[in-house]
Scaffold this motif. Sequence first.
Motif, mmCIF file in Angstrom:
data_model
loop_
_atom_site.group_PDB
_atom_site.id
_atom_site.type_symbol
_atom_site.label_atom_id
_atom_site.label_comp_id
_atom_site.label_asym_id
_atom_site.label_seq_id
_atom_site.Cartn_x
_atom_site.Cartn_y
_atom_site.Cartn_z
ATOM 1 N N LEU A 1 21.048 -73.003 73.348
ATOM 2 C CA LEU A 1 19.845 -73.829 73.416
ATOM 3 C C LEU A 1 20.170 -75.270 73.810
ATOM 4 O O LEU A 1 19.329 -75.962 74.391
ATOM 5 N N SER A 2 21.394 -75.716 73.545
ATOM 6 C CA SER A 2 21.777 -77.091 73.889
ATOM 7 C C SER A 2 21.872 -77.307 75.395
ATOM 8 O O SER A 2 21.908 -78.451 75.850
ATOM 9 N N GLY B 1 19.556 -76.878 77.408
ATOM 10 C CA GLY B 1 18.312 -77.536 77.802
ATOM 11 C C GLY B 1 17.216 -76.562 78.180
ATOM 12 O O GLY B 1 17.303 -75.353 77.931
ATOM 13 N N ASP B 2 16.163 -77.102 78.809
ATOM 14 C CA ASP B 2 14.979 -76.323 79.179
ATOM 15 C C ASP B 2 15.321 -75.063 79.961
ATOM 16 O O ASP B 2 16.048 -75.120 80.950
ATOM 17 N N GLY B 3 14.775 -73.952 79.508
ATOM 18 C CA GLY B 3 14.917 -72.693 80.228
ATOM 19 C C GLY B 3 16.164 -71.899 79.892
ATOM 20 O O GLY B 3 16.249 -70.720 80.200
ATOM 21 N N TRP B 4 17.161 -72.518 79.283
ATOM 22 C CA TRP B 4 18.392 -71.798 78.926
ATOM 23 C C TRP B 4 18.194 -71.081 77.608
ATOM 24 O O TRP B 4 17.605 -71.607 76.673
ATOM 25 N N LEU B 5 18.688 -69.843 77.535
ATOM 26 C CA LEU B 5 18.460 -68.975 76.385
ATOM 27 C C LEU B 5 19.752 -68.354 75.892
ATOM 28 O O LEU B 5 20.747 -68.269 76.609
ATOM 29 N N TYR B 6 19.668 -67.849 74.689
ATOM 30 C CA TYR B 6 20.683 -66.998 74.094
ATOM 31 C C TYR B 6 20.436 -65.608 74.696
ATOM 32 O O TYR B 6 19.328 -65.095 74.615
ATOM 33 N N PRO B 7 21.409 -64.959 75.334
ATOM 34 C CA PRO B 7 21.134 -63.720 76.072
ATOM 35 C C PRO B 7 20.771 -62.526 75.189
ATOM 36 O O PRO B 7 21.283 -62.378 74.089
ATOM 37 N N SER B 8 19.899 -61.686 75.721
ATOM 38 C CA SER B 8 19.538 -60.431 75.051
ATOM 39 C C SER B 8 20.581 -59.368 75.396
ATOM 40 O O SER B 8 21.412 -59.550 76.292
ATOM 41 N N VAL B 9 20.512 -58.239 74.714
ATOM 42 C CA VAL B 9 21.398 -57.111 75.032
ATOM 43 C C VAL B 9 21.201 -56.703 76.490
ATOM 44 O O VAL B 9 22.167 -56.498 77.228
ATOM 45 N N ASN B 10 19.939 -56.591 76.936
ATOM 46 C CA ASN B 10 19.680 -56.173 78.320
ATOM 47 C C ASN B 10 20.212 -57.177 79.331
ATOM 48 O O ASN B 10 20.725 -56.789 80.390
ATOM 49 N N GLN B 11 20.112 -58.470 79.056
ATOM 50 C CA GLN B 11 20.650 -59.471 79.966
ATOM 51 C C GLN B 11 22.175 -59.371 80.039
ATOM 52 O O GLN B 11 22.757 -59.484 81.112
ATOM 53 N N LEU B 12 22.823 -59.147 78.902
ATOM 54 C CA LEU B 12 24.282 -58.978 78.915
ATOM 55 C C LEU B 12 24.689 -57.717 79.671
ATOM 56 O O LEU B 12 25.705 -57.707 80.365
ATOM 57 N N LYS B 13 23.872 -56.671 79.565
ATOM 58 C CA LYS B 13 24.189 -55.448 80.320
ATOM 59 C C LYS B 13 24.015 -55.678 81.819
ATOM 60 O O LYS B 13 24.745 -55.105 82.633
ATOM 61 N N THR B 14 23.071 -56.535 82.216
ATOM 62 C CA THR B 14 22.926 -56.916 83.624
ATOM 63 C C THR B 14 24.178 -57.640 84.095
ATOM 64 O O THR B 14 24.681 -57.382 85.194
ATOM 65 N N ILE B 15 24.687 -58.535 83.270
ATOM 66 C CA ILE B 15 25.930 -59.233 83.601
ATOM 67 C C ILE B 15 27.071 -58.227 83.725
ATOM 68 O O ILE B 15 27.875 -58.296 84.657
ATOM 69 N N TYR B 16 27.131 -57.249 82.808
ATOM 70 C CA TYR B 16 28.187 -56.231 82.859
ATOM 71 C C TYR B 16 28.130 -55.446 84.181
ATOM 72 O O TYR B 16 29.166 -55.210 84.803
ATOM 73 N N VAL B 17 26.936 -55.067 84.614
ATOM 74 C CA VAL B 17 26.781 -54.312 85.866
ATOM 75 C C VAL B 17 27.343 -55.106 87.052
ATOM 76 O O VAL B 17 27.904 -54.539 87.981
ATOM 77 N N ASN B 18 27.201 -56.432 87.001
ATOM 78 C CA ASN B 18 27.673 -57.311 88.080
ATOM 79 C C ASN B 18 29.048 -57.908 87.794
ATOM 80 O O ASN B 18 29.502 -58.809 88.509
ATOM 81 N N LYS B 19 29.721 -57.417 86.770
ATOM 82 C CA LYS B 19 30.972 -58.003 86.299
ATOM 83 C C LYS B 19 32.062 -58.069 87.367
ATOM 84 O O LYS B 19 32.792 -59.063 87.432
ATOM 85 N N GLY B 20 32.168 -57.079 88.208
ATOM 86 C CA GLY B 20 33.213 -57.075 89.232
ATOM 87 C C GLY B 20 33.115 -58.281 90.147
ATOM 88 O O GLY B 20 34.103 -58.982 90.403
ATOM 89 N N GLU B 21 31.912 -58.537 90.636
ATOM 90 C CA GLU B 21 31.698 -59.686 91.527
ATOM 91 C C GLU B 21 31.840 -61.005 90.773
ATOM 92 O O GLU B 21 32.385 -61.976 91.304
#
Length: 135
Positions: free
Chosen positions: A55-56, A58-78
């Motif tokens: 949260l520090s 600033g505006d629009g930044w969030l603590y990631p959800s499980v689904n958002q982290l899984k999106t990052i995992y899918v793109n992890k190679g790149e």
Amino acid sequence: MDSNGTALRESYILGSYITPIGATSNASGIICATGLLMSCDEQSLSWYAAREWCLSYGDGWLYPSVNQLKTIYVNKGEINAILSKTGVTLEGWYWSNQDVSYRNDIAFAVSLSSGESQGNFIKENTFKVRAVRTI
């Protein structure tokens, strides 16, 4: 550093191509193909401290959800291809913003090594965290 002495963070667009884009503020990161911006910085913190750190940003930044982290995992190679130039890669357990409904002291984390998620971690444990925002 910018004219105020603030360290600038690098940011990248990630998708079918990878292009560095100049950072002009602390609000930069890595854009996953799905429109999720992930901070270049990461920390190892307790669940509570991780929430405040995200949260520090600033505006629009969030603590990631499980689904958002899984999106990052899918793109992890790149993402790791970019991050490896800095000596950092996405591996290990990362906190999500989701706690367990039946116990206030337990939360979910996602392994960016395997893509597995588990909801049995004590919030006082230390795991990695990255802030996210949608774009």
